[in-house]
Scaffold this active site. Structure first.
Site, PDB file in Angstrom:
ATOM      1  N   LYS A 106       0.858  -1.191   0.000  1.00  0.00           N
ATOM      2  CA  LYS A 106       0.000   0.000   0.000  1.00  0.00           C
ATOM      3  C   LYS A 106       0.885   1.228   0.000  1.00  0.00           C
ATOM      4  O   LYS A 106       1.994   1.200   0.542  1.00  0.00           O
ATOM      5  CB  LYS A 106      -0.870   0.010   1.257  1.00  0.00           C
ATOM      6  CG  LYS A 106      -2.090   0.882   1.156  1.00  0.00           C
ATOM      7  CD  LYS A 106      -3.099   0.242   0.228  1.00  0.00           C
ATOM      8  CE  LYS A 106      -4.517   0.567   0.502  1.00  0.00           C
ATOM      9  NZ  LYS A 106      -5.423  -0.470   0.017  1.00  0.00           N
ATOM     10  N   GLY A 218     -20.804   6.953   2.606  1.00  0.00           N
ATOM     11  CA  GLY A 218     -19.689   7.252   1.691  1.00  0.00           C
ATOM     12  C   GLY A 218     -20.166   7.127   0.260  1.00  0.00           C
ATOM     13  O   GLY A 218     -20.824   6.137  -0.086  1.00  0.00           O
ATOM     14  N   ASN A 221     -16.106   6.144  -5.258  1.00  0.00           N
ATOM     15  CA  ASN A 221     -16.209   5.105  -6.298  1.00  0.00           C
ATOM     16  C   ASN A 221     -17.013   3.904  -5.813  1.00  0.00           C
ATOM     17  O   ASN A 221     -18.004   3.508  -6.435  1.00  0.00           O
ATOM     18  CB  ASN A 221     -14.799   4.688  -6.756  1.00  0.00           C
ATOM     19  CG  ASN A 221     -14.837   3.486  -7.694  1.00  0.00           C
ATOM     20  OD1 ASN A 221     -15.006   2.348  -7.258  1.00  0.00           O
ATOM     21  ND2 ASN A 221     -14.736   3.735  -8.981  1.00  0.00           N
ATOM     22  N   GLY A 223     -18.949   3.455  -3.051  1.00  0.00           N
ATOM     23  CA  GLY A 223     -20.289   3.754  -2.555  1.00  0.00           C
ATOM     24  C   GLY A 223     -21.271   4.063  -3.676  1.00  0.00           C
ATOM     25  O   GLY A 223     -22.416   3.589  -3.656  1.00  0.00           O
TER      26      GLY A 223
HETATM   27  N1  GLU Z   1      -7.227  -0.111  -3.284  1.00  0.00           N
HETATM   28  C1  GLU Z   1      -7.987  -1.304  -3.510  1.00  0.00           C
HETATM   29  C2  GLU Z   1      -8.001  -2.179  -2.257  1.00  0.00           C
HETATM   30  O1  GLU Z   1      -7.848  -1.728  -1.156  1.00  0.00           O
HETATM   31  C3  GLU Z   1      -7.539  -2.024  -4.767  1.00  0.00           C
HETATM   32  C4  GLU Z   1      -6.116  -2.482  -4.756  1.00  0.00           C
HETATM   33  C5  GLU Z   1      -5.622  -2.998  -6.103  1.00  0.00           C
HETATM   34  O2  GLU Z   1      -6.402  -3.043  -7.038  1.00  0.00           O
HETATM   35  O3  GLU Z   1      -4.453  -3.337  -6.145  1.00  0.00           O
HETATM   36  O4  GLU Z   1      -8.254  -3.362  -2.333  1.00  0.00           O
END
Ligand code: GLU
Length: 416
Positions: A106, A218, A221, A223
């Site tokens: 992340k 929320g 995207n 929501g």
């Molecule tokens: N940000 C999204 C999640 O928390 C998607 C992550 C991704 O597609 O790599 O799952």
């Protein structure tokens, strides 16, 4: 920040609990409590007014035993390294639960994208990739959109990375626009995956969803697509909605196209004609069949959990429920579909996007939906089975399935 609101402490606490249920090897447990790698970056960005502003960002790689690290990038003023650590760990569990050959990562930048121009956001996105370049790659770490990042931001990041490499590397990032190697069906994938889970949960509970009520906290995207698909695929009535500016209620249900048009025109769901204004906490306590937390983390806590009257909670947001609230909800018989499963449609279609990029061949939207449904159902039933055999709540069950898969990969690699 107290331990209660420190998301990384929450993520570690959840892991500790699951590790003790399955008597996980002590070394494997210690290894999984921490990210394998993390990078902190400082980013000088030229602003439109001629000044240079310095931003700080992170990328955390939690565990890549099962495959390259995967996970989104958030742009948020309250970003912290601990938040990103927690979210990276949750990606490890999510990809393992969905049985996708990827690990968990992340990223985040401390910034307020709402006050920045498009040019400033582009320069910030490119600066981030210039600092992170050697950390990323289709076989190392693949970012994607998350809170306040968009397909356009992914496009700038892809372009910067490809420029650094001297060649196009479409597979380095997912959630891209269709014209730049994006996948059909990625836009609504997070919400669609959640809807597939709700269908399975309703089957399990013997609930009829047609005409039943839903509330969505929320309206980003996840929501907004949850609103659309709740109505279109499940025939539900969405009676309450919120965003950062407030909450609204209408017992007749909100129509998606009208609501979306209002949000696009005014920037908020509030002020929608004919809607009753309610407080954010009232929205969470409404008597509905499905409640979607679809905004930020730590929304359902020990304070409001006792008053929640939803039959199903579908966690489209990561980390929406605290561990104390989990226990209360479980005790009160609320059926919780945990984030690790409920919002995993996003990363699942991201994986499909990587596969399509590698082949240079693109699927029709219908094909994406079918593959997604199969993956979501399989993961739902492995969680369900673990919940029954281990006699634990759904989040613990999801953790147990995921940890066992990651631990097996680490064992085979000889990490412990
Ligand atoms: N940000 C999204 C999640 O928390 C998607 C992550 C991704 O597609 O790599 O799952």
């Amino acid at each position: 920040m107290t331990d209660q609101t420190n998301l990384f402490a929450t993520a570690q606490q959840q892991l500790d609990e699951a590790a003790s249920v399955i008597a996980l090897d002590a070394a494997a447990h210690q290894l999984l409590r921490w990210p394998l790698r993390e990078l902190h970056v400082t980013l000088p960005v030229k602003m439109d007014n001629g000044t240079t502003q310095i931003f700080h960002g992170f990328r955390v790689q939690h565990n890549d035993a099962r495959g390259p690290n995967k996970g989104g990038i958030r742009f948020h003023p309250d970003e912290t390294i601990d938040t990103i650590r927690a979210l990276a760990a949750w990606m490890t569990w999510k990809t393992a639960l969905l049985d996708i050959p990827l690990g968990g990562g992340k990223g985040g930048i401390i910034c307020n994208p709402k006050t920045m121009s498009s040019g400033e956001l582009e320069r910030l996105s490119r600066a981030y990739i210039r600092q992170l370049g050697s950390f990323l790659g289709p076989d190392k770490d693949i970012p994607a959109p998350d809170v306040y990042t968009s397909p356009q931001i992914m496009a700038w990041m892809l372009d910067e990375y490809s420029t650094m490499q001297g060649k196009n590397k479409f597979g380095v990032i997912t959630g891209k626009p269709l014209a730049l190697g994006g996948s059909a069906g990625r836009g609504d994938a997070t919400a669609r995956g959640g809807i597939f889970c709700i269908r399975e949960a309703a089957d399990t509970l013997g609930l009829n969803l047609a005409g039943a009520r839903a509330a969505i906290q929320g309206y980003g995207n996840a929501g907004s697509f949850a609103h659309k698909l709740c109505v279109e695929l499940l025939g539900m009535k969405v009676v309450a909605l919120s965003d950062s500016k407030g909450s609204i209620y209408n017992p007749e249900g909100f129509l998606y196209p009208a609501l979306l048009a209002h949000k696009q025109q005014t920037g908020s769901v509030t002020g929608f004609p004919g809607a009753e204004v309610i407080s954010d906490s009232e929205l969470l306590k409404l008597e509905v069949t499905v409640l979607f937390p679809a905004a930020l983390e730590s929304v359902i806590t020990a304070k409001n959990a006792p008053d929640i009257r939803a039959k199903i909670i579908a966690e489209l947001a990561n980390g929406a429920t605290t561990p104390e609230a989990d226990t209360i909800l479980h005790h009160n018989g609320v059926y919780l579909i945990p984030d690790l499963l409920c919002n995993a449609g996003g990363v699942t279609v991201s994986w499909f996007e990587m596969v399509q990029n590698a082949y240079g061949y693109y699927w029709q939207e219908e094909e994406v939906h079918q593959h997604l449904e199969k993956k979501m159902k399989a993961a739902f039933h492995s969680m369900q089975q673990a919940a029954q055999t281990r006699k634990v709540h759904n989040r613990m069950a999801a953790y147990i399935v995921a940890i066992e898969r990651v631990a097996e990969a680490m064992k085979l690699r000889g990490w412990y």
